[in-house]
Write an enzyme that holds these catalytic residues in place. Structure first.
Site, PDB file in Angstrom:
ATOM      1  N   GLU A 130     -11.117   2.068   5.928  1.00 46.98           N
ATOM      2  CA  GLU A 130     -10.631   0.678   5.956  1.00 46.98           C
ATOM      3  C   GLU A 130     -10.118   0.263   7.334  1.00 46.98           C
ATOM      4  O   GLU A 130      -9.892  -0.912   7.592  1.00 46.98           O
ATOM      5  CB  GLU A 130      -9.569   0.445   4.878  1.00 46.98           C
ATOM      6  CG  GLU A 130      -8.306   1.212   5.066  1.00 46.98           C
ATOM      7  CD  GLU A 130      -7.582   1.482   3.748  1.00 46.98           C
ATOM      8  OE1 GLU A 130      -6.562   0.826   3.517  1.00 46.98           O
ATOM      9  OE2 GLU A 130      -8.026   2.339   2.966  1.00 46.98           O
ATOM     10  N   SER A 152      -2.771   7.169  -3.883  1.00 45.06           N
ATOM     11  CA  SER A 152      -3.728   6.455  -4.727  1.00 45.06           C
ATOM     12  C   SER A 152      -2.977   5.359  -5.459  1.00 45.06           C
ATOM     13  O   SER A 152      -1.804   5.512  -5.787  1.00 45.06           O
ATOM     14  CB  SER A 152      -4.375   7.403  -5.741  1.00 45.06           C
ATOM     15  OG  SER A 152      -5.266   6.673  -6.547  1.00 45.06           O
ATOM     16  N   ASN A 153      -3.669   4.247  -5.701  1.00 41.77           N
ATOM     17  CA  ASN A 153      -3.072   3.178  -6.508  1.00 41.77           C
ATOM     18  C   ASN A 153      -3.526   3.295  -7.959  1.00 41.77           C
ATOM     19  O   ASN A 153      -3.072   2.561  -8.817  1.00 41.77           O
ATOM     20  CB  ASN A 153      -3.478   1.803  -5.951  1.00 41.77           C
ATOM     21  CG  ASN A 153      -2.881   1.567  -4.571  1.00 41.77           C
ATOM     22  OD1 ASN A 153      -1.724   1.900  -4.346  1.00 41.77           O
ATOM     23  ND2 ASN A 153      -3.658   1.019  -3.652  1.00 41.77           N
ATOM     24  N   TYR A 160       4.993   2.430   9.081  1.00 41.38           N
ATOM     25  CA  TYR A 160       4.124   1.986   7.978  1.00 41.38           C
ATOM     26  C   TYR A 160       4.468   0.573   7.507  1.00 41.38           C
ATOM     27  O   TYR A 160       3.682  -0.051   6.793  1.00 41.38           O
ATOM     28  CB  TYR A 160       4.187   2.957   6.792  1.00 41.38           C
ATOM     29  CG  TYR A 160       3.745   4.372   7.109  1.00 41.38           C
ATOM     30  CD1 TYR A 160       3.063   4.671   8.291  1.00 41.38           C
ATOM     31  CD2 TYR A 160       4.009   5.418   6.230  1.00 41.38           C
ATOM     32  CE1 TYR A 160       2.673   5.970   8.583  1.00 41.38           C
ATOM     33  CE2 TYR A 160       3.615   6.722   6.519  1.00 41.38           C
ATOM     34  CZ  TYR A 160       2.951   6.990   7.699  1.00 41.38           C
ATOM     35  OH  TYR A 160       2.565   8.278   7.976  1.00 41.38           O
ATOM     36  N   SER A 172      -9.866   8.485   4.726  1.00 36.76           N
ATOM     37  CA  SER A 172      -8.579   7.865   5.073  1.00 36.76           C
ATOM     38  C   SER A 172      -8.718   6.773   6.125  1.00 36.76           C
ATOM     39  O   SER A 172      -7.817   5.963   6.310  1.00 36.76           O
ATOM     40  CB  SER A 172      -7.614   8.927   5.611  1.00 36.76           C
ATOM     41  OG  SER A 172      -7.524  10.012   4.732  1.00 36.76           O
ATOM     42  N   PRO A 181      -3.657   5.017 -11.504  1.00 35.63           N
ATOM     43  CA  PRO A 181      -2.777   5.918 -12.270  1.00 35.63           C
ATOM     44  C   PRO A 181      -3.435   7.254 -12.634  1.00 35.63           C
ATOM     45  O   PRO A 181      -2.789   8.300 -12.596  1.00 35.63           O
ATOM     46  CB  PRO A 181      -2.441   5.109 -13.532  1.00 35.63           C
ATOM     47  CG  PRO A 181      -2.687   3.686 -13.156  1.00 35.63           C
ATOM     48  CD  PRO A 181      -3.779   3.691 -12.131  1.00 35.63           C
ATOM     49  N   ARG A 235      -5.894   8.804 -10.992  1.00 35.19           N
ATOM     50  CA  ARG A 235      -6.036   9.625  -9.783  1.00 35.19           C
ATOM     51  C   ARG A 235      -4.679  10.133  -9.300  1.00 35.19           C
ATOM     52  O   ARG A 235      -4.573  11.228  -8.762  1.00 35.19           O
ATOM     53  CB  ARG A 235      -6.753   8.845  -8.681  1.00 35.19           C
ATOM     54  CG  ARG A 235      -8.272   8.840  -8.867  1.00 35.19           C
ATOM     55  CD  ARG A 235      -8.977   8.557  -7.546  1.00 35.19           C
ATOM     56  NE  ARG A 235      -8.662   7.238  -7.036  1.00 35.19           N
ATOM     57  CZ  ARG A 235      -9.323   6.127  -7.341  1.00 35.19           C
ATOM     58  NH1 ARG A 235     -10.358   6.181  -8.176  1.00 35.19           N
ATOM     59  NH2 ARG A 235      -8.978   4.968  -6.826  1.00 35.19           N
TER      60      ARG A 235
END
Length: 317
Positions: A222, A270-271, A47, A219, A273, A275
């Site tokens: 992008e 998730s970015n 990653y 997912s 908060p 979610r």
């Protein structure tokens, strides 16, 4: 809620997935996830953000928000490091990047051995095998890599070992030779790809399962994955929307609960908060049998993460 692994350790049933978490915001995202209650962090050498994940974890540890033994830190051995002589090297790099003394779980990322690439040449190497875009493989059987991982457990560098993206036949073969049984199998799993027979077999062997890409095509948007265009996004699917409305939950919560109700762990990311928090709260309600079955009817065996697409690698053929 947690799942008791065959190694004796407890694994949270909902964790935070670090795949595709932007390096620029990663440390803050991990720190905030710990703040709202996440304890499992699912990362990987491939990653490319383990240093940043480590920064977030260590900031929380330094501030006393959480103790190390309350966290469940996961990483994965990349394809380039399958040769037994490179396993400890790769593990040590991960431990150093994360700034932790041990991993709670270390998985073989794929049952595929690429040619070793020295760290100074490229790290993480991804699909680079030392010669441009050419895929170069190493003749390393899975059992040899597994033996090296078993030694790392004996050394105390890893608490549990497992596998990822393995088909049933390879799991069966590994079980015949393993001294330490895999504690976890991680698989792509969502209503469009349910793999019921694999799940039944693996659970019958006392191996826990973690689902990744629980939101299906979402997912892979992008990544411009070609198969994304073939199907309706699950968040917009009438069945998912209708169940979510009935349960007064978000489509994401319904998809995650559908998996945890099958006994699987999930690792959404998730970015956002809000979610972050709502994804964590997926075990405080149950789907009715009727709703569960309706979602289970959506299976079309649609796999997004398939090594056949890389280089005609027959992992799932």
């Amino acid at each position: 809620m947690s799942i008791t692994l065959n190694s004796g350790y407890e694994m949270p049933s909902v964790g935070f997935g670090c795949w595709k978490v932007d390096k620029a915001t990663c440390a803050d995202t991990i720190y905030n996830a710990i703040k709202v209650g996440y304890r499992l962090f699912d990362g990987a050498e491939d990653y490319g953000n383990e240093k940043e994940v480590g920064e977030g974890i260590n900031r929380a540890l330094d501030e006393g928000l959480v103790a190390r033994d309350e966290l469940f830190v996961v990483s994965k051995l990349w394809n380039s490091f399958h040769d037994p002589k490179n396993v400890e090297k790769a593990l040590d790099r991960t431990l150093s990047d994360l700034k932790v003394d041990y991993l709670d779980l270390f998985l073989i990322h794929f049952p595929i051995a690429f040619k070793f690439v020295p760290f100074e040449e490229k790290y993480p190497p991804g699909f680079y095998c030392g010669d441009g875009d050419k895929f170069i493989y190493e003749g390393v059987p899975i059992i040899d890599t597994w033996r090296a991982l078993e030694k790392m457990v004996e050394k105390g560098k890893i608490r549990s070992i497992g596998i990822s993206n393995f088909p049933g036949a390879l799991i069966q073969d590994l079980l015949r030779g393993a001294k330490i049984k895999p504690a976890v199998l991680q698989i792509e799993h969502h209503p469009y790809l349910q793999q019921p027979r694999l799940i039944e077999y693996v659970q019958s062997q006392g191996i826990a399962i973690t689902a990744y890409s629980s939101f299906g095509p979402q997912s892979f948007v992008e990544l411009n994955h070609p198969r994304v265009k073939d199907v309706k996004p699950l968040f917009e699917h009438d069945v998912i929307k209708s169940v979510a409305e009935k349960a007064n939950k978000t489509p994401a919560q319904v998809l995650l609960r559908w998996a945890t109700q099958r006994g699987l762990a999930v690792i959404p990311k998730s970015n956002n908060p809000d979610r972050l928090l709502s994804n964590l709260k997926v075990n405080d309600f149950d789907l009715s049998q009727e709703d569960f079955k309706e979602i289970s009817k959506l299976d079309i065996e649609l796999r997004f993460n398939n090594p056949w697409d890389w280089d005609k690698i027959p992992t799932f053929v």
